[in-house]
Design a protein around this motif. Sequence first.
Motif, PDB file in Angstrom:
ATOM      1  N   UNK A  89       0.823  -1.211   0.000  1.00  0.00           N
ATOM      2  CA  UNK A  89       0.000   0.000   0.000  1.00  0.00           C
ATOM      3  C   UNK A  89       0.857   1.261   0.000  1.00  0.00           C
ATOM      4  N   UNK A  90       1.922   1.254   0.796  1.00  0.00           N
ATOM      5  CA  UNK A  90       2.815   2.414   0.839  1.00  0.00           C
ATOM      6  C   UNK A  90       3.431   2.662  -0.538  1.00  0.00           C
ATOM      7  N   UNK A  91       3.999   1.603  -1.132  1.00  0.00           N
ATOM      8  CA  UNK A  91       4.659   1.764  -2.418  1.00  0.00           C
ATOM      9  C   UNK A  91       3.708   2.186  -3.518  1.00  0.00           C
ATOM     10  N   UNK A  92       2.487   1.645  -3.509  1.00  0.00           N
ATOM     11  CA  UNK A  92       1.507   2.020  -4.517  1.00  0.00           C
ATOM     12  C   UNK A  92       1.133   3.487  -4.425  1.00  0.00           C
ATOM     13  N   UNK A  93       0.869   3.953  -3.195  1.00  0.00           N
ATOM     14  CA  UNK A  93       0.516   5.358  -3.002  1.00  0.00           C
ATOM     15  C   UNK A  93       1.697   6.265  -3.361  1.00  0.00           C
ATOM     16  N   UNK A  94       2.877   5.868  -2.962  1.00  0.00           N
ATOM     17  CA  UNK A  94       4.078   6.669  -3.255  1.00  0.00           C
ATOM     18  C   UNK A  94       4.259   6.817  -4.770  1.00  0.00           C
ATOM     19  N   UNK A  95       4.074   5.731  -5.503  1.00  0.00           N
ATOM     20  CA  UNK A  95       4.257   5.783  -6.957  1.00  0.00           C
ATOM     21  C   UNK A  95       3.200   6.656  -7.617  1.00  0.00           C
TER      22      UNK A  95
END
Length: 327
Positions: free
Chosen positions: A159-165
């Motif tokens: 979830x963190x990586x998806x939002x960051x991207x």
Amino acid sequence: MAERAGVSTATVSHVINGTRFVSEEAKAKVNRAMEELEYRPNTLARGLRSQKSMTVGLIVPILPSDTSNFFFLTVAQGIQKVLREHGYQLLLSSNMSGTPEEEREQIRLLQSKWIDGLIIAPAAGGTGFPLEPGEDGLSVVFIDRQPQGVSGDCVLGDSFGGAYEAVSLLLEQGHRRIGYIAGEEGITTSSERYEGYRQALADRGLTPDPLLEKSAASSFESGYACAKELLGAGGVTALFVANNVQTMGAMKYIQERGFRVPGELAIIGFDDYDWTRVTTPPLTVIRQPAFELGCRAAEVLLERIGQPDRPPQEYRLKAELIRRDSC
């Protein structure tokens, strides 16, 4: 059966009971013979011999009028695929209120069915999972979100990586006033997406503005209301909506007000459902690997059943940015 498959009776037994490694070629022959002969293993008899029920429980929050239901049903398909390959059955139970109280009731119900293991997406807002993994010999794997104060195997999306991207893409396109809409707090997926949003801003030297951040109960109506509040004040040039059903509500408001997307307003949503492809324009989204998450969760649970004393682990599956025409 063995004659039909062209293998030994021992090989048939190992395939059905999962007691020893069998090559994929031999396994395929046995499974094909089982289908042709319409053979179904007697799981009750096998359970009595092995002291196992060969049954796994699954508890997920399937709520009325919530598009996340499709996500969890896709997860369930992945779980069932792997379990069937190993001779296990799946019992699906839904926490329709999403509360810790109903979660406890569903756990008790499944335990009464003599399950060998449990896969669960923990309820939001609880003070902790009501059962210690391994208690009463029950193997447990958590999916999608982590419980509070409990150590156990977890299979999660990034979830963190998806939002960051997603937010990084908007920043690369020159947006600096990026509105953020998310579901209720209390589950780790929400907090991780929020952290990803804020970290992407911070990494480019921007100070997050609380006035651009909206959080509310996950619903179509809240997505509409949050978009109206953010966009009505003016100045916002992009939206990141970290919840699928809220994305639908936000799009309703955007279309009613006639915003030009992406010329006047860019938007990225979370989760890739069919409706996101047929909006005007089609939406850029973060896709979670729901089926793969289910498959991995089942594999981890079977490993846990076979090795109950090994240390718990966390597994992360990468989210994918799907570029379409909304940004």
